[in-house]
Write an enzyme that holds these catalytic residues in place. Sequence first.
Site, PDB file in Angstrom:
ATOM      1  N   ASP A 392       0.825  -1.213   0.000  1.00  9.00           N
ATOM      2  CA  ASP A 392       0.000   0.000   0.000  1.00  9.00           C
ATOM      3  C   ASP A 392       0.855   1.257   0.000  1.00  9.00           C
ATOM      4  O   ASP A 392       0.320   2.360  -0.111  1.00  9.00           O
ATOM      5  CB  ASP A 392      -0.947   0.007   1.207  1.00  9.00           C
ATOM      6  CG  ASP A 392      -0.201  -0.098   2.529  1.00  9.00           C
ATOM      7  OD1 ASP A 392       0.438  -1.143   2.757  1.00  9.00           O
ATOM      8  OD2 ASP A 392      -0.257   0.846   3.337  1.00  9.00           O
ATOM      9  N   ASN A 393       2.169   1.102   0.116  1.00 11.53           N
ATOM     10  CA  ASN A 393       3.086   2.244   0.067  1.00 11.53           C
ATOM     11  C   ASN A 393       3.921   2.247  -1.217  1.00 11.53           C
ATOM     12  O   ASN A 393       4.977   2.883  -1.264  1.00 11.53           O
ATOM     13  CB  ASN A 393       4.028   2.234   1.275  1.00 11.53           C
ATOM     14  CG  ASN A 393       3.301   2.499   2.572  1.00 11.53           C
ATOM     15  OD1 ASN A 393       2.220   3.082   2.585  1.00 11.53           O
ATOM     16  ND2 ASN A 393       3.872   2.063   3.680  1.00 11.53           N
TER      17      ASN A 393
END
Length: 640
Positions: A392-393
Site C-alpha cells: 500500500d506504500n
Amino acid sequence: MTTFRHVPAHLFLPSAATIRTSPTPTSARSALLLPRTRLSRHISLKPAAAQLSPASSSSLSLPHAQLRRRFLQLSRRFTVMAASTQVSLQENKTRLKLEQLNLDNSFIRDLPGDSTTDGPPRQVLHACYTKVSPSVLVDNPQLVVWSNSVAELLNLDPKEFERPDFPLIFSGVSILKGSVPYAQCYGGHQFGTWAGQLGDGRAITLGEVLNNQGERWELQLKGSGKTPYSRFADGLAVLRSSIREFLCSEAMDALGIPTTRALCLVTTGKNVTRDMFYDGNPKEEPGAIVCRVAQSFLRFGSYQIHALRGEEDVPIIRTLLDYTIQHHFPHLNSLSSKGEDFSLKPEGLEKPAVDLTSNKYAAWFCEVAERTAVLIAKWQGVGFTHGVMNTDNMSVLGLTIDYGPFGFLDAFDPNYTPNTTDLPGRRYCFANQPDIGMWNLAQLGGTLSTANLVNDEEVKYAMAKYGSRFMDEYQSVMTKKLGLAKYNKDLISKLLTNMAIDKVDYTICFRALSKIKTIHDFTDDELLNPLKPVLLDMSKERKKAWVDWSRQYIQEVASSGISDEERKRSMDSVNPKFVLRNYLCQSAIDAAEQGDFTEVRRLLEVMQKPYDEQEGREKYARLPPAWAYRPGVCMLSCSS
C-alpha cells in the site's frame, strides 16, 4: 520469489547473472539516472552586432574610440531589451489565486464510489473511494513552511501563502472552490502479510488541479481527520512526522528521485496523543497537516483490494486500470504505433517473446515494473531506506510515497532499517529493497491475473524486465558515482566492503572520492588524505585495505583519460553533499515544537540544492553527532 545475488553476501551488489533475462539490449534502454541539470539563460552580446542595419555598417570605418562607444551603446540597448523581455515573460507566467485554480474531480467522476458519505470506520465494498469532509479541529492554525516550486507546478501565485485564510483552507476548515473531498479505498500486504482494507485513514484528497501545461496534480491533506478507513486511529497527524514528510518530499525531488511533493505544512493549534515507541507511554504532541501533491496517489494496493474481495469486485480492477491508463499512461492507448521491439526472448521462457503491443494491461504492468526498478536503483544510489515498503506504500507511477520512518545511511550498514517495527526480521532494510520491490510487483501481477488482464507469461516477462532494468540503472548510477568510464564490479564491491567493515559515512565518503588525484607517486598518507574525514581510528590492516583500493581506483580512472577536474565536476553532480539526515530533521523538529520554525525553513533551503557546496552551511554536511544514533532519531516507529 526471484532474488538478487549479493557480492559479498551481506552487501547489495547484484550479480551479472540477473541481467541475462533482459529482453531488450542494454544499449537500447533509456538512461534515466542522468544528474539533474540546472540550465541558466545567458545574454550574449553577439546578437547586438547582428542587429546592425546595412546603413549603420558604415560605422565600421569610424575611429576605434567611436566604434567602441557605438558598440557599447548597442550592447547596453540589447541588454536592457533582453532584461525587459525576461521581466515580461515572468509577468506573463500564469499566477492564480486559490479560487482560480482549475480543479477537476475525475477520480470520483469516473470510478465507482461508496454509497455512504463520511460515516464511521467500516468495510467499504464495491468502491474505489468514499466522499468525506475534513473533520480536524483547529485553534488558530499557522503556516509553518511552504514550497514555491510546487506552487509553480500548480500555477499558484506564491503571494497566496500570505493570505490570512491560507491555513484555514489547508487544514480543511474551508474548502477550495470546486473541491469534492474523498478518501481512497485500498488494501495491502504489510510486512509480507495481507492486511485487508487499509485506505486513506487520515488523508483526504481535495481534487486535481489542471495546470496550464495540461498536467494533473492531486492535492491531498494528510492529518485532516477520520475517514471510513481510519480503523482504530483518529485520522490526525503530529508535527514531527509532518515536518519529516514535508522536508523529505522536497529533498528527494531536489536529488532527482521520483517522489510525491508537498505544497505546505500547517499546525492545527491542537494536541494529538501518540505512543511513539508503542511501549505504553503515550504523550501529547502538536498536531499538523501536510498538503501532499502528486499526479496520482494510486498504489499497488488500490488494485489488490478488489481482487481479494470476491468475484463481484474483480471487474473494478479493469475499470480502475482503464482510468489509470487514460489519465496517467495515455501513450499505452496507441500501442500499435508505439510498440516496442520484443524480438528478444528472456532466458527461461519457452514460448515466443511476449508481444505487449497487443495487450495494454500487460504493457502497463511492464512499465510499472520498470519505473519501480528505476526508483529503487536511485534509492540505493543515495543511500535512502524507505522503511515501510508495504504494497500500500508502492506507487504505480514509480514515486517515493508515504514518508514514515525513512532514513539516509550514515555509518554504512547494508542491514540498516530506520523502522523499529521492522527490527525482528529487517525485511525492509537497505540491502533488501530491490528484492522487496520484485516481491511487491509479484503481488500486483497476481491481482491482474485474477482479473484476467494478463497471463502468466506476461507477468514473467514484466518481472524479468524489472530485474534487468534495475541492474542497468544500479550499475549506471554506481559507475557515475565513482566517475568511471565503465562499470567495474570488483572495484565497487571492494569499496562497499571496506565501507561496511569500517562503518564509513555513505554520503561523505562518495562526495570525498572526487577529490582523489590520479598521482601515482603519492605516499600512503597523501593518498588517503581526501578520505580523512570518514576514515577514523584506522588500524594498520584497515589502512592498507583502503590504500590498496585507492591505488586500484586511481589506475582505473587514469585509464579513462578524463582529467581530475572534469571527473570531480561529474562526480559532484551525482554525489550529494547534503542529504536529509534524521538528526537534522530532529533538530528542526525540536525547535518547531517550541514554536520556532526557522530551522525547518532553513533546512528546506539547504536540501533544495543538495549538490552545491553552499558556503557557510558546512554544518549540515558534517558527520552525525553521537546523539544521532539514539532511538527516536535514527530509528522510528510507524506511529505518527
